[in-house]
Scaffold this motif. Structure first.
Motif, mmCIF file in Angstrom:
data_model
loop_
_atom_site.group_PDB
_atom_site.id
_atom_site.type_symbol
_atom_site.label_atom_id
_atom_site.label_comp_id
_atom_site.label_asym_id
_atom_site.label_seq_id
_atom_site.Cartn_x
_atom_site.Cartn_y
_atom_site.Cartn_z
ATOM 1 N N LEU A 243 3.694 1.340 -9.241
ATOM 2 C CA LEU A 243 2.343 0.817 -9.466
ATOM 3 C C LEU A 243 2.357 -0.566 -10.118
ATOM 4 C CD1 LEU A 243 0.332 4.012 -10.419
ATOM 5 C CD2 LEU A 243 0.128 2.622 -8.380
ATOM 6 N N ASP B 22 7.746 10.146 -13.083
ATOM 7 C CA ASP B 22 6.773 9.328 -13.823
ATOM 8 C C ASP B 22 7.262 7.886 -13.890
ATOM 9 O OD1 ASP B 22 4.874 11.252 -14.346
ATOM 10 O OD2 ASP B 22 5.720 11.841 -16.278
ATOM 11 N N ALA C 160 0.838 -1.212 0.000
ATOM 12 C CA ALA C 160 0.000 0.000 0.000
ATOM 13 C C ALA C 160 0.868 1.255 0.000
ATOM 14 C CB ALA C 160 -0.936 -0.010 1.204
ATOM 15 N N SER D 187 6.874 6.143 -10.744
ATOM 16 C CA SER D 187 5.464 5.823 -10.534
ATOM 17 C C SER D 187 5.086 4.531 -11.262
ATOM 18 C CB SER D 187 4.623 7.010 -11.007
ATOM 19 O OG SER D 187 3.398 6.595 -11.503
ATOM 20 N N TRP D 188 5.623 4.345 -12.473
ATOM 21 C CA TRP D 188 5.315 3.113 -13.221
ATOM 22 C C TRP D 188 5.849 1.899 -12.475
ATOM 23 C CZ3 TRP D 188 7.935 5.618 -18.079
ATOM 24 C CH2 TRP D 188 7.157 6.696 -18.504
ATOM 25 N N GLY E 283 3.609 5.621 -5.708
ATOM 26 C CA GLY E 283 3.465 5.638 -7.164
ATOM 27 C C GLY E 283 2.369 6.580 -7.622
ATOM 28 N N LEU E 284 1.257 6.596 -6.881
ATOM 29 C CA LEU E 284 0.141 7.474 -7.258
ATOM 30 C C LEU E 284 0.543 8.936 -7.130
ATOM 31 C CD1 LEU E 284 -2.782 5.571 -5.500
ATOM 32 C CD2 LEU E 284 -2.490 5.885 -7.961
ATOM 33 N N LEU E 285 1.358 9.241 -6.105
ATOM 34 C CA LEU E 285 1.718 10.638 -5.855
ATOM 35 C C LEU E 285 2.895 11.097 -6.702
ATOM 36 C CD1 LEU E 285 1.254 10.904 -1.988
ATOM 37 C CD2 LEU E 285 -0.158 11.893 -3.802
ATOM 38 N N THR F 240 2.269 1.677 -3.432
ATOM 39 C CA THR F 240 1.203 2.155 -4.320
ATOM 40 C C THR F 240 0.973 3.651 -4.129
ATOM 41 O OG1 THR F 240 0.123 -0.008 -4.178
ATOM 42 C CG2 THR F 240 -1.201 1.825 -5.014
ATOM 43 N N ALA F 241 0.889 4.068 -2.855
ATOM 44 C CA ALA F 241 0.648 5.490 -2.568
ATOM 45 C C ALA F 241 1.788 6.341 -3.131
ATOM 46 C CB ALA F 241 0.516 5.700 -1.062
ATOM 47 N N ALA G 40 3.884 10.566 -9.781
ATOM 48 C CA ALA G 40 3.575 11.085 -11.119
ATOM 49 C C ALA G 40 2.754 12.366 -11.030
ATOM 50 C CB ALA G 40 2.820 10.039 -11.932
ATOM 51 N N LEU G 41 2.036 12.523 -9.909
ATOM 52 C CA LEU G 41 1.212 13.717 -9.737
ATOM 53 C C LEU G 41 2.072 14.926 -9.381
ATOM 54 C CD1 LEU G 41 -1.845 14.468 -9.701
ATOM 55 C CD2 LEU G 41 -1.794 14.104 -7.243
ATOM 56 N N LEU G 42 3.139 14.675 -8.607
ATOM 57 C CA LEU G 42 3.941 15.783 -8.100
ATOM 58 C C LEU G 42 5.183 16.056 -8.941
ATOM 59 C CD1 LEU G 42 3.698 14.938 -4.286
ATOM 60 C CD2 LEU G 42 2.327 16.558 -5.592
ATOM 61 N N GLY G 43 5.561 15.105 -9.788
ATOM 62 C CA GLY G 43 6.774 15.302 -10.569
ATOM 63 C C GLY G 43 6.616 14.820 -11.992
ATOM 64 N N ASP G 44 7.633 15.131 -12.796
ATOM 65 C CA ASP G 44 7.643 14.672 -14.188
ATOM 66 C C ASP G 44 8.923 13.886 -14.429
ATOM 67 O OD1 ASP G 44 5.268 15.400 -15.366
ATOM 68 O OD2 ASP G 44 5.913 17.441 -15.795
#
Lengths: 67, 375
Positions: free
Chosen positions: A47, A40, A22, A43-44, A28-30, A25-26, A32-36
């Protein structure tokens, strides 16, 4: 609840692995949202962990047969 | 956990799951193609693309010229919103019977370099994708359907939480990842438990953000009643200016006041997000996170000056952050693929749970056996 001779797992033992998945997962979800870029990609990887872990145990059980 | 509490949690898990399983299956199945809706529409030529006749470095036409082109294409109609397509030289002109109208008549997509209309449609999506989206977001029943799906989402969250609570008594003697292959029902119980607990974080995030998305209408209405009403209060009874500042000037003024931001969409004077006397220029940030948020900048349509700009309140920010976290469209195509795989695995959790319930209709006894006797 009937007591068993076999030792019962503690709550920590039961939830250690699910909590780790968990947390990954958290992350990974964050990420990609907060960085590029590299975030990203992280994050892949993160997840993919719940997918790969579930698939690993499923494949192992199928390899053991019967089902 | 006592037998009585186990029975209560098991009942809660069974019934919250049963209520929402059918709807969740619809959501998972329609959500799967919707993850790739842009790519699918593009592959079938259903999505507006940039004008190939234009050179990449061509200067952009003033936005007022684009408004004119849209009005010429749709005589008797007015532009309500002008929206920039992210990453492309395209603008979507969202038309209505008048600027004040709350219903959309057409979206005219124009290449800002050549002024060529690249697509006109009643929606941005193709009819097929729009159908899937309407099914996914409102069961084809508009607001009541959407709010109903919000309740379905809450049931889903309750089913996940009760599932996590039940995981402990079921796993007292089984290390994580154990799948007992000897008996079919027990195997599927183990698969359900393993996949359910492993996907918990993702399912919770997609479930909760889905519920927040079902409240988008209420959130927009509340923002208009409170924040927007306060920003345009001094002009409540002012007449609509006879001569309005050019849109291009209004946008440039907003961009100059907030360097580093980009224009996301503009609500035209008279439209529901702007009031009669202003352009409401919504800017978005350049950072990955701030690019998901919008900041309304009120530009007086008569003087061309900014009268107010304020960040969205927390509940509207929550909605804008919930969108990418629900759609999975914020980390390139690999994230979309992972979203699809996780979606398919969620279908597996739903179907295995359904199988366990059907195969146990004889009585609740085997549920207790699963927790205490089987080893």
């Amino acid at each position: 609840m009937r007591l068993e001779r076999q030792a019962l797992l503690t709550t920590l033992q039961i939830f250690r692995a699910p909590l780790a998945v968990a947390a990954i997962t958290a992350f990974g979800l964050l990420s990609a949202l907060l960085g590029d870029g590299v975030w990203d990609a992280l994050s892949w990887i993160a997840l993919a962990v719940p997918v790969v872990v579930t698939a690993h145990y499923l494949c192992r059980s199928i390899a053991r047969g019967k089902v | 956990m006592t037998s009585r509490r186990l029975r209560i949690w098991a009942g809660l898990h069974t019934w919250t799951s049963l209520i929402c399983t059918l709807f969740l299956l619809v959501l998972c199945l329609t959500g799967l193609p919707l993850i790739f809706h842009e790519d699918i529409d593009r592959a079938f030529g259903q999505r507006a693309t940039a004008d190939l006749a234009a050179a990449a470095a061509m200067p952009l036409l003033p936005l007022d010229r684009l408004l004119e082109i849209a009005r010429q294409a749709r005589p008797g109609e007015a532009v309500r919103f002008a929206t920039a397509v992210p990453g492309e030289p395209l603008w979507n002109m969202e038309m209505g019977a008048s600027a004040e109208s709350r219903s959309l008549t057409a979206i005219v997509t124009i290449d800002a370099r050549t002024g060529r209309i690249m697509r006109t449609g009643d929606r941005i999506r193709s009819p097929a994708m729009q159908f899937l989206k309407d099914l996914h977001t409102e069961l084809l029943m508009e607001q009541p359907g959407m709010l109903f799906l919000g309740l379905v989402g809450l049931c889903f969250v309750a089913a996940i939480v009760s599932g996590v609570v039940l995981y402990r008594p079921f796993m007292r003697k089984l290390p994580y990842g154990t799948l007992r292959v000897e008996k079919r029902r027990r195997y599927w119980l183990d698969v359900h438990n393993l996949a359910g607990i492993t996907l918990t974080a993702w399912m919770l995030v997609v479930g909760v953000t889905g519920v927040i998305n079902t409240l988008s209408q209420q959130i927009a209405d509340h923002w208009m009643r409170t924040e927007l009403a306060a920003m345009i209060a001094p002009w409540r009874n002012a007449p609509v200016p006879a001569q309005v500042t050019p849109l291009q000037d209004a946008v440039e003024t907003a961009l100059a006041a907030f360097p580093g931001m980009a224009v996301a969409t503009v609500a035209m004077p008279g439209s529901m997000f702007a009031g009669g006397h202003h352009y409401d220029v919504f800017l978005s940030g350049a950072e990955p996170l701030t690019s998901k948020l919008i900041k309304p900048v009120m530009v007086d349509a008569q003087t061309g000056k900014i009268t107010e700009a304020r960040d969205l309140p927390w509940y509207a920010q929550a909605l804008f952050i919930s969108k990418p976290l629900h759609f999975g469209d914020y980390g390139g195509w690999p994230l979309k693929v992972l979203w699809a795989v996780l979606d398919l695995m969620t279908i597996g959790v739903l179907l295995s749970g359904l199988y366990l319930w059907i195969s146990r209709l004889a009585g609740w006894r085997s549920f207790r056996e699963g927790a205490t006797d089987e080893a």
